[in-house]
Design an enzyme around this catalytic site. Structure first.
Site, PDB file in Angstrom:
ATOM      1  N   HIS A  41      21.647 -35.027  -7.337  1.00  0.00           N
ATOM      2  CA  HIS A  41      20.961 -35.604  -6.174  1.00  0.00           C
ATOM      3  C   HIS A  41      19.444 -35.457  -6.286  1.00  0.00           C
ATOM      4  O   HIS A  41      18.740 -35.572  -5.288  1.00  0.00           O
ATOM      5  CB  HIS A  41      21.477 -34.954  -4.890  1.00  0.00           C
ATOM      6  CG  HIS A  41      22.946 -35.181  -4.677  1.00  0.00           C
ATOM      7  ND1 HIS A  41      23.474 -36.410  -4.344  1.00  0.00           N
ATOM      8  CD2 HIS A  41      24.011 -34.347  -4.820  1.00  0.00           C
ATOM      9  CE1 HIS A  41      24.781 -36.315  -4.255  1.00  0.00           C
ATOM     10  NE2 HIS A  41      25.150 -35.066  -4.555  1.00  0.00           N
TER      11      HIS A  41
ATOM     12  N   CYS B  72       0.813  -1.225   0.000  1.00  0.00           N
ATOM     13  CA  CYS B  72       0.000   0.000   0.000  1.00  0.00           C
ATOM     14  C   CYS B  72       0.841   1.267   0.000  1.00  0.00           C
ATOM     15  O   CYS B  72       1.877   1.346   0.662  1.00  0.00           O
ATOM     16  CB  CYS B  72      -0.909   0.020   1.213  1.00  0.00           C
ATOM     17  SG  CYS B  72      -1.959  -1.406   1.338  1.00  0.00           S
TER      18      CYS B  72
ATOM     19  N   ASN C 279      -2.226   1.356   5.844  1.00  0.00           N
ATOM     20  CA  ASN C 279      -1.265   0.389   5.329  1.00  0.00           C
ATOM     21  C   ASN C 279      -0.934  -0.540   6.481  1.00  0.00           C
ATOM     22  O   ASN C 279      -0.688  -0.073   7.587  1.00  0.00           O
ATOM     23  CB  ASN C 279      -0.002   1.124   4.840  1.00  0.00           C
ATOM     24  CG  ASN C 279       1.078   0.171   4.346  1.00  0.00           C
ATOM     25  OD1 ASN C 279       0.822  -1.019   4.181  1.00  0.00           O
ATOM     26  ND2 ASN C 279       2.263   0.695   4.111  1.00  0.00           N
ATOM     27  N   GLY C 280      -0.919  -1.846   6.233  1.00  0.00           N
ATOM     28  CA  GLY C 280      -0.606  -2.793   7.302  1.00  0.00           C
ATOM     29  C   GLY C 280      -1.779  -3.724   7.543  1.00  0.00           C
ATOM     30  O   GLY C 280      -2.686  -3.825   6.717  1.00  0.00           O
TER      31      GLY C 280
ATOM     32  N   ARG D 104       5.262   0.475  -5.826  1.00  0.00           N
ATOM     33  CA  ARG D 104       5.210  -0.373  -4.650  1.00  0.00           C
ATOM     34  C   ARG D 104       4.310  -1.594  -4.871  1.00  0.00           C
ATOM     35  O   ARG D 104       4.402  -2.567  -4.131  1.00  0.00           O
ATOM     36  CB  ARG D 104       4.684   0.423  -3.457  1.00  0.00           C
ATOM     37  CG  ARG D 104       5.578   1.564  -3.067  1.00  0.00           C
ATOM     38  CD  ARG D 104       4.907   2.464  -2.063  1.00  0.00           C
ATOM     39  NE  ARG D 104       4.742   1.829  -0.772  1.00  0.00           N
ATOM     40  CZ  ARG D 104       5.638   1.866   0.205  1.00  0.00           C
ATOM     41  NH1 ARG D 104       6.769   2.497   0.029  1.00  0.00           N
ATOM     42  NH2 ARG D 104       5.423   1.274   1.354  1.00  0.00           N
TER      43      ARG D 104
ATOM     44  N   GLU E  57      19.579 -15.867  -7.962  1.00  0.00           N
ATOM     45  CA  GLU E  57      19.101 -14.528  -8.338  1.00  0.00           C
ATOM     46  C   GLU E  57      18.582 -14.518  -9.783  1.00  0.00           C
ATOM     47  O   GLU E  57      17.553 -13.916 -10.083  1.00  0.00           O
ATOM     48  CB  GLU E  57      20.234 -13.510  -8.138  1.00  0.00           C
ATOM     49  CG  GLU E  57      19.917 -12.080  -8.516  1.00  0.00           C
ATOM     50  CD  GLU E  57      18.758 -11.451  -7.744  1.00  0.00           C
ATOM     51  OE1 GLU E  57      18.261 -12.059  -6.797  1.00  0.00           O
ATOM     52  OE2 GLU E  57      18.337 -10.352  -8.140  1.00  0.00           O
TER      53      GLU E  57
ATOM     54  N   TRP F 144      -2.838  -2.744  -1.781  1.00  0.00           N
ATOM     55  CA  TRP F 144      -2.415  -4.093  -2.156  1.00  0.00           C
ATOM     56  C   TRP F 144      -3.221  -5.020  -1.253  1.00  0.00           C
ATOM     57  O   TRP F 144      -3.019  -5.033  -0.036  1.00  0.00           O
ATOM     58  CB  TRP F 144      -0.906  -4.244  -1.922  1.00  0.00           C
ATOM     59  CG  TRP F 144      -0.293  -5.484  -2.486  1.00  0.00           C
ATOM     60  CD1 TRP F 144       0.149  -5.686  -3.764  1.00  0.00           C
ATOM     61  CD2 TRP F 144      -0.006  -6.701  -1.780  1.00  0.00           C
ATOM     62  NE1 TRP F 144       0.686  -6.957  -3.890  1.00  0.00           N
ATOM     63  CE2 TRP F 144       0.597  -7.593  -2.690  1.00  0.00           C
ATOM     64  CE3 TRP F 144      -0.204  -7.120  -0.473  1.00  0.00           C
ATOM     65  CZ2 TRP F 144       1.013  -8.878  -2.340  1.00  0.00           C
ATOM     66  CZ3 TRP F 144       0.206  -8.406  -0.117  1.00  0.00           C
ATOM     67  CH2 TRP F 144       0.809  -9.263  -1.053  1.00  0.00           C
TER      68      TRP F 144
ATOM     69  N   LYS G  72       6.768  -3.833  -4.349  1.00  0.00           N
ATOM     70  CA  LYS G  72       8.177  -3.475  -4.181  1.00  0.00           C
ATOM     71  C   LYS G  72       8.592  -3.546  -2.728  1.00  0.00           C
ATOM     72  O   LYS G  72       9.680  -3.983  -2.402  1.00  0.00           O
ATOM     73  CB  LYS G  72       8.379  -2.050  -4.727  1.00  0.00           C
ATOM     74  CG  LYS G  72       9.806  -1.541  -4.628  1.00  0.00           C
ATOM     75  CD  LYS G  72      10.719  -2.312  -5.534  1.00  0.00           C
ATOM     76  CE  LYS G  72      12.150  -1.820  -5.499  1.00  0.00           C
ATOM     77  NZ  LYS G  72      13.056  -2.804  -6.125  1.00  0.00           N
TER      78      LYS G  72
ATOM     79  N   GLU H 275       9.896 -13.708 -11.385  1.00  0.00           N
ATOM     80  CA  GLU H 275       9.199 -12.443 -11.125  1.00  0.00           C
ATOM     81  C   GLU H 275       8.682 -11.805 -12.407  1.00  0.00           C
ATOM     82  O   GLU H 275       7.594 -11.273 -12.445  1.00  0.00           O
ATOM     83  CB  GLU H 275      10.172 -11.425 -10.523  1.00  0.00           C
ATOM     84  CG  GLU H 275      10.492 -11.588  -9.082  1.00  0.00           C
ATOM     85  CD  GLU H 275      11.316 -10.402  -8.586  1.00  0.00           C
ATOM     86  OE1 GLU H 275      12.474 -10.267  -9.009  1.00  0.00           O
ATOM     87  OE2 GLU H 275      10.804  -9.638  -7.770  1.00  0.00           O
TER      88      GLU H 275
ATOM     89  N   LYS I 253      14.715 -13.583 -10.820  1.00  0.00           N
ATOM     90  CA  LYS I 253      14.375 -12.525 -11.792  1.00  0.00           C
ATOM     91  C   LYS I 253      13.415 -13.081 -12.838  1.00  0.00           C
ATOM     92  O   LYS I 253      12.463 -12.423 -13.234  1.00  0.00           O
ATOM     93  CB  LYS I 253      15.625 -11.974 -12.497  1.00  0.00           C
ATOM     94  CG  LYS I 253      16.545 -11.119 -11.661  1.00  0.00           C
ATOM     95  CD  LYS I 253      16.064  -9.707 -11.435  1.00  0.00           C
ATOM     96  CE  LYS I 253      15.344  -9.561 -10.143  1.00  0.00           C
ATOM     97  NZ  LYS I 253      16.108  -9.427  -8.929  1.00  0.00           N
TER      98      LYS I 253
HETATM   99  C1  AGP Z   1      13.676  -8.684  -5.864  1.00  0.00           C
HETATM  100  O1  AGP Z   1      13.669  -8.646  -7.242  1.00  0.00           O
HETATM  101  C2  AGP Z   1      12.384  -8.795  -5.227  1.00  0.00           C
HETATM  102  N1  AGP Z   1      11.469  -7.829  -5.669  1.00  0.00           N
HETATM  103  C3  AGP Z   1      12.351  -9.127  -3.740  1.00  0.00           C
HETATM  104  O2  AGP Z   1      12.871 -10.402  -3.608  1.00  0.00           O
HETATM  105  C4  AGP Z   1      13.064  -8.198  -2.742  1.00  0.00           C
HETATM  106  O3  AGP Z   1      14.442  -8.270  -2.915  1.00  0.00           O
HETATM  107  C5  AGP Z   1      12.661  -8.592  -1.316  1.00  0.00           C
HETATM  108  O4  AGP Z   1      11.285  -8.433  -1.171  1.00  0.00           O
HETATM  109  C6  AGP Z   1      13.392  -7.808  -0.262  1.00  0.00           C
HETATM  110  O5  AGP Z   1      13.113  -6.444  -0.328  1.00  0.00           O
HETATM  111  P1  AGP Z   1      13.984  -5.401   0.449  1.00  0.00           P
HETATM  112  O6  AGP Z   1      15.380  -5.464  -0.093  1.00  0.00           O
HETATM  113  O7  AGP Z   1      13.327  -4.085   0.208  1.00  0.00           O
HETATM  114  O8  AGP Z   1      13.949  -5.807   1.903  1.00  0.00           O
END
Ligand code: AGP
Length: 616
Positions: free
Chosen positions: A508, A2, A101-102, A27, A485, A75, A611, A492, A489
């Site tokens: 394994h 949010c 928010n929350g 966000r 990583e 959100w 985000k 996502e 990516k």
């Molecule tokens: C990364 O591409 C993601 N969007 C996600 O994994 C992110 O790194 C994670 O939510 C942690 O966020 P932060 O670094 O703001 O704590």
């Protein structure tokens, strides 16, 4: 998650609030709404979907002029993303409007109480209870909205930022904060509230950090802050060190493309001022006591997602340089397994946003056990650095695309600086060793630049492979977190099955996933570094190739030994082993971005993602 914006001043609130919400779109959200006060009435417009839907509604059903307003991008947590569940929520008599928010954890019990009192709730949200509770409390507090807010907050459990308007007090915005983000923007004859500074940086770069359990009262000319008991508190002022243009695309089609391209500068900025003329690490800003660092017996990294991958990379370096054991734990798991941390542990919380709830809760748990805490963070004034004993900012500039790119590289740099500092303070490294590694770090901006110059091949590959159903990533040593990583990516952005594995682990079990034509991206260790790693990964490549995999090798310039084993080779500059993640991650970012584009996805705001993840 949010996004919240509040404004009180002389200008048209609606324009400022909607522009602020636009800045907070990154966000992640699924509905949006605004409220203003005009002629003693609260006027609310809200709509499911993107901001454009709300703007459409505002076009057909305009709001009256007003200089006081609040806005929200939601959100969904409690209740789906519908018009009714969108914020602001209002009290039955439409005297109070609230955005939130929350999560209000005791909302069910409060809802029952309201229902018993005959209040009719119109949404499925936890937020609506706050609007009704406030409306009932204001008369009891003799019309004092801030006092009513404090009383209501004392009854709420969970995480919340609440911002409220009262139709009878047109020049007042009142907000409360517990665990969820909220910053104040300090203007002249106007003041702002927002989930992050991006929402108001067009208007002011002067800001105030709010602490836990505080209520802030804004008028055009004043900002008053108290705790939930009503005691006055001082907020910490800070100046935003980037301007509005940094939060714009700057000629790129996507924020992600811009942020990938910014990585050489981000890496340079993360290093700047931290290396003295005599080649020693100077991290004075962290305020970590050297005596404390000499006494610790282990390092624990808590983080989520990409930040956790940066922690995994750093583990290899910090253990090697300091001989201290380093544990890296996903923050969401940390506090629920009774971890062994205490005064002899340095707990490093890595977070781009500084607001990730899982990481914040892990940090608090570590503090409660007496651990020393250090934040590696990109967002100045955010909660995680504020609650840590010390902070090392990454100075990557605002990262708007949901998929983290420059934050990852700068988190590695910052964690490496911490490792070298520990080595320096604890005397586990020779001065010339530190000097050599600092020289290597200093080379990295230009090396990353070289990678960026040669991404066309990766883009072509991404387009060719866009119809794949699955992509696997293999790495060894520091290449393993890079594989994780790369897979994250792709998941996502391309919404595709992707997994990263330690290359030696494949046999394994996961090797059963290999079938004809499955693309396998391999982060190939340098043959110059630890040759054994190179040899081992060649064996692992042969294992999957024999089963039909299509091999894409990310290999350093001059590694000719890999040629017979790869279907495609993406070249990166030759760098020392521990520096390899800083170059080999970049093609994987480009690969995922291009594949998502080829598939027609929203790269900057992928589905279902936020985000800043401010709920546990
Ligand atoms: C990364 O591409 C993601 N969007 C996600 O994994 C992110 O790194 C994670 O939510 C942690 O966020 P932060 O670094 O703001 O704590």
């Amino acid at each position: 998650m949010c996004g919240i914006v509040g404004y009180v001043g002389q200008k048209q609130a609606l324009e400022i609030v909607v522009a602020g919400l636009r800045r907070l779109e990154y966000r992640g959200y699924d509905s949006a709404g605004v409220a203003v006060i005009s002629d003693g009435q609260l006027e609310v417009r809200k709509k499911a979907g993107k901001l454009a839907n709300l703007e459409g509604l505002l076009g057909s059903d305009p709001l009256p002029d007003s200089t006081t307003g609040i806005g929200h991008t939601r959100w969904a947590t409690h209740g789906g993303p519908t018009d009714d569940n969108a914020h602001p929520h209002v009290s039955e008599d439409v005297s109070i409007a609230v955005v939130h928010n929350g999560i209000i954890e005791n909302f069910a019990e409060l809802k029952d109480e309201l229902a018993t009192a005959g209040v009719h709730l119109t949404s499925e949200t936890d937020t609506e209870v706050a609007a009704h509770l406030l409306a009932r409390e204001v008369p009891l507090a003799d019309g004092d909205l801030p006092e009513a807010m404090r009383r209501v907050c004392r009854r709420l459990e969970g995480a919340f930022t609440l911002v409220a308007l009262d139709r009878t007090q047109p020049d007042l915005v009142v907000a409360a904060r517990r665990n969820s983000p909220l910053v104040v923007g300090v203007g002249e004859g106007e003041n702002f509230l927002a989930s992050d500074v991006a929402a108001f940086v067009d208007h002011t770069r002067e800001a105030l950090e709010l602490g836990q359990d505080q209520v802030v009262v804004l008028t055009p000319d004043s900002i008053t802050i108290t705790d939930f008991a009503g005691e006055p508190v001082e907020a910490t002022p800070f100046t935003v060190d980037w301007d509005a243009s940094a939060a714009e695309k700057g000629g790129y089609d996507l924020f992600m493309l811009k942020e990938i391209a910014e990585q050489p500068k981000a890496v340079a900025d993360a290093l700047r001022g931290r290396i003295s003329k005599d080649h020693r690490i100077q991290l004075d800003e962290t305020s970590l006591d050297e005596a404390v660092l000499r006494d610790i017996s282990k390092v624990v990294v808590v983080a989520c997602g990409t930040a956790a991958h940066a922690g995994l990379v750093a583990k290899y370096a910090i253990e090697h340089w300091t001989r201290l054991p380093v544990e890296v734990e996903l923050a969401s798991e940390f506090r629920y397994r009774d971890p062994i941390v205490g005064p002899d542990s340095l707990v490093i919380a890595i977070s781009q946003s500084g607001e990730t709830m899982d990481t914040l809760m892990a940090l608090r748990h570590a503090k409660a056990q007496g651990a020393r805490t250090l934040a590696i963070c990109n967002t100045v004034g955010s909660t995680i650095p504020r609650e840590s004993d010390a902070v090392l900012y990454t100075y990557a500039g605002p990262e708007i695309a949901v998929a983290s790119t420059k934050a990852f590289l700068t988190q590695i740099i910052a964690a490496y600086l911490v490792g070298l500092y520990l080595g320096q303070v604890r005397g586990t490294m020779f001065e010339d060793e530190i000097r050599r590694i600092l020289g290597e770090l200093d080379d990295m901006p230009s090396k990353v630049d070289l990678v960026l110059d040669t991404t066309e091949h990766v883009r072509e590959l991404a387009r060719e492979l866009a119809d794949s159903t699955s992509v696997l990533f293999l790495g060894r040593h520091v290449g393993y977190p890079v594989a994780l990583e790369g897979a994250l990516k792709l998941k996502e952005l391309a919404y595709m099955h992707a997994e990263g594995f330690p290359a030696g682990e494949l046999k394994h079990g996961p090797i059963a996933l290999i079938e004809d034509g499955v693309p396998v991206i391999v982060i190939v260790p340098s043959p110059q570094g630890r040759a054994v790693l190179h040899d081992k990964i060649v064996s692992n490549i042969q294992e999957v190739r024999a089963r039909g995999a299509l091999i894409i090798a990310i290999a350093e310039e001059g590694d000719e030994a890999i040629v017979p084993y790869a279907d495609h080779i993406v070249r990166v500059p030759a760098v020392p082993t521990l520096m390899q993640p800083l170059v080999s991650t970049v093609p994987l970012q480009v690969f995922a971005c291009e594949m998502a584009t080829a598939k027609g996805h929203d790269v900057d705001q992928p589905r279902n993602l936020a985000k800043s993840v401010t709920v546990e």
